[in-house]
Design a protein around this motif. Structure first.
Motif, mmCIF file in Angstrom:
data_model
loop_
_atom_site.group_PDB
_atom_site.id
_atom_site.type_symbol
_atom_site.label_atom_id
_atom_site.label_comp_id
_atom_site.label_asym_id
_atom_site.label_seq_id
_atom_site.Cartn_x
_atom_site.Cartn_y
_atom_site.Cartn_z
ATOM 1 N N VAL A 1 0.859 -1.178 0.000
ATOM 2 C CA VAL A 1 0.000 0.000 0.000
ATOM 3 C C VAL A 1 0.897 1.231 0.000
ATOM 4 N N VAL A 2 0.447 2.277 -0.698
ATOM 5 C CA VAL A 2 1.242 3.500 -0.808
ATOM 6 C C VAL A 2 0.315 4.708 -0.924
ATOM 7 N N GLN A 3 0.776 5.834 -0.422
ATOM 8 C CA GLN A 3 0.108 7.112 -0.659
ATOM 9 C C GLN A 3 1.166 8.032 -1.274
ATOM 10 N N PRO A 4 1.166 8.166 -2.612
ATOM 11 C CA PRO A 4 2.229 8.889 -3.301
ATOM 12 C C PRO A 4 2.406 10.348 -2.873
ATOM 13 N N SER A 5 1.323 10.993 -2.491
ATOM 14 C CA SER A 5 1.398 12.374 -2.021
ATOM 15 C C SER A 5 0.282 12.596 -1.016
ATOM 16 N N PRO A 6 0.400 13.642 -0.188
ATOM 17 C CA PRO A 6 -0.661 13.897 0.794
ATOM 18 C C PRO A 6 -2.027 14.121 0.148
ATOM 19 N N GLU A 7 -2.062 14.597 -1.098
ATOM 20 C CA GLU A 7 -3.337 14.864 -1.777
ATOM 21 C C GLU A 7 -3.934 13.629 -2.427
ATOM 22 N N SER A 8 -3.134 12.589 -2.599
ATOM 23 C CA SER A 8 -3.621 11.417 -3.320
ATOM 24 C C SER A 8 -4.317 10.442 -2.373
ATOM 25 N N PRO A 9 -5.177 9.609 -2.945
ATOM 26 C CA PRO A 9 -5.773 8.546 -2.129
ATOM 27 C C PRO A 9 -4.722 7.480 -1.807
ATOM 28 N N VAL A 10 -5.034 6.630 -0.863
ATOM 29 C CA VAL A 10 -4.177 5.485 -0.570
ATOM 30 C C VAL A 10 -4.383 4.482 -1.704
ATOM 31 N N LEU A 11 -3.282 4.016 -2.258
ATOM 32 C CA LEU A 11 -3.328 3.149 -3.425
ATOM 33 C C LEU A 11 -2.780 1.766 -3.112
ATOM 34 N N ALA A 12 -3.264 0.782 -3.845
ATOM 35 C CA ALA A 12 -2.693 -0.560 -3.787
ATOM 36 C C ALA A 12 -1.573 -0.611 -4.811
ATOM 37 N N CYS A 13 -0.400 -1.082 -4.406
ATOM 38 C CA CYS A 13 0.698 -1.317 -5.340
ATOM 39 C C CYS A 13 0.582 -2.772 -5.779
ATOM 40 N N MET A 14 0.544 -2.975 -7.093
ATOM 41 C CA MET A 14 0.377 -4.307 -7.652
ATOM 42 C C MET A 14 1.575 -4.627 -8.535
ATOM 43 N N ALA A 15 1.877 -5.903 -8.700
ATOM 44 C CA ALA A 15 3.004 -6.315 -9.541
ATOM 45 C C ALA A 15 2.734 -7.676 -10.160
ATOM 46 N N ARG A 16 3.483 -7.951 -11.218
ATOM 47 C CA ARG A 16 3.439 -9.233 -11.917
ATOM 48 C C ARG A 16 4.660 -9.338 -12.801
ATOM 49 N N PRO A 17 5.029 -10.537 -13.243
ATOM 50 C CA PRO A 17 6.101 -10.656 -14.234
ATOM 51 C C PRO A 17 5.675 -9.979 -15.544
ATOM 52 N N VAL A 18 6.609 -9.347 -16.236
ATOM 53 C CA VAL A 18 6.299 -8.697 -17.507
ATOM 54 C C VAL A 18 5.758 -9.709 -18.504
ATOM 55 N N ARG A 19 6.357 -10.879 -18.573
ATOM 56 C CA ARG A 19 5.957 -11.902 -19.546
ATOM 57 C C ARG A 19 4.916 -12.852 -18.969
ATOM 58 N N HIS A 20 4.061 -12.373 -18.133
ATOM 59 C CA HIS A 20 3.015 -13.160 -17.493
ATOM 60 C C HIS A 20 2.217 -13.972 -18.507
ATOM 61 N N GLY A 21 2.121 -15.256 -18.265
ATOM 62 C CA GLY A 21 1.263 -16.105 -19.072
ATOM 63 C C GLY A 21 1.844 -16.564 -20.395
ATOM 64 N N GLU A 22 3.033 -16.115 -20.751
ATOM 65 C CA GLU A 22 3.610 -16.588 -22.014
ATOM 66 C C GLU A 22 3.938 -18.066 -21.914
ATOM 67 N N GLY A 23 3.591 -18.760 -22.922
ATOM 68 C CA GLY A 23 3.900 -20.187 -22.973
ATOM 69 C C GLY A 23 2.979 -21.036 -22.112
ATOM 70 N N SER A 24 1.955 -20.438 -21.506
ATOM 71 C CA SER A 24 1.037 -21.236 -20.692
ATOM 72 C C SER A 24 -0.129 -21.693 -21.492
#
Length: 182
Positions: free
Chosen positions: A159-182
């Motif tokens: 979780v992150v709040q990039p600036s005091p004016e911004s909402p609290v955000l979920a930080c999400m991630a995945r492999p760039v090549r997600h699902g290749e070859g599956s």
């Protein structure tokens, strides 16, 4: 809305800036009254992001009309992207450079047609970083936006709040090549 959607890659902001700002104003129209979503605040963020390493944008066109966009840049392990998280980012994602998808949006008439996914995938297709990351407001679209990213293979890593004016955000991630070859 019968024109086929064509995608155009940009590596220089000068070629895409006005289209990105116009698209942003259209896509985020209902939020523009909020301080962090104002067009001038977006333009400042865009200008700042565009000088960071690895900046790239993809804009979708239907005929002469712009209908969607995304842009990203590279974030290093010591980047403030990771440093603002409330808990340390998992090393699996933050130990090497990652591509940070900073913005993605599609004009309302074009939503639900797979345009956002095509733009996103085109943006990641040429990237060399092992992982992709993005931040999302969990309340956006009553949670639909975060669920969309989950269907694309992203998982919440903090979780992150990039600036005091911004909402609290979920930080999400995945492999760039997600699902290749599956």
């Amino acid at each position: 809305m019968t024109a086929p959607v064509k995608l155009q890659h940009y590596s220089a902001l000068s070629e895409a800036r006005q289209n990105l700002i116009s698209l942003y104003a259209d896509v985020r129209a209902e939020l523009l009254h909020l301080p962090n979503y104002r067009v001038d605040v977006f333009a400042e963020r865009l200008d700042r992001h565009a000088v960071e390493p690895g900046w790239q944008a993809v804009i979708a066109y239907a005929g002469d009309a712009t209908v969607g966009y995304a842009y990203a840049n590279t974030v290093q392990p010591d980047d403030r992207w990771w440093g603002r998280m409330t808990t340390p980012a998992p090393a699996a994602y933050a130990a090497a450079p990652a591509v940070a998808v900073k913005e993605i949006g599609v004009a309302t008439p074009w939503r639900g047609r797979g345009v956002a996914r095509r733009i996103h995938d085109a943006l990641l297709a040429t990237r060399s970083e092992p992982n992709a990351t993005l931040m999302v407001n969990p309340a956006a679209g009553d949670g639909k936006v975060q669920r969309l990213y989950e269907r694309w293979g992203y998982a919440v890593i903090g979780v992150v709040q990039p600036s005091p004016e911004s909402p609290v955000l979920a930080c999400m991630a995945r492999p760039v090549r997600h699902g290749e070859g599956s």
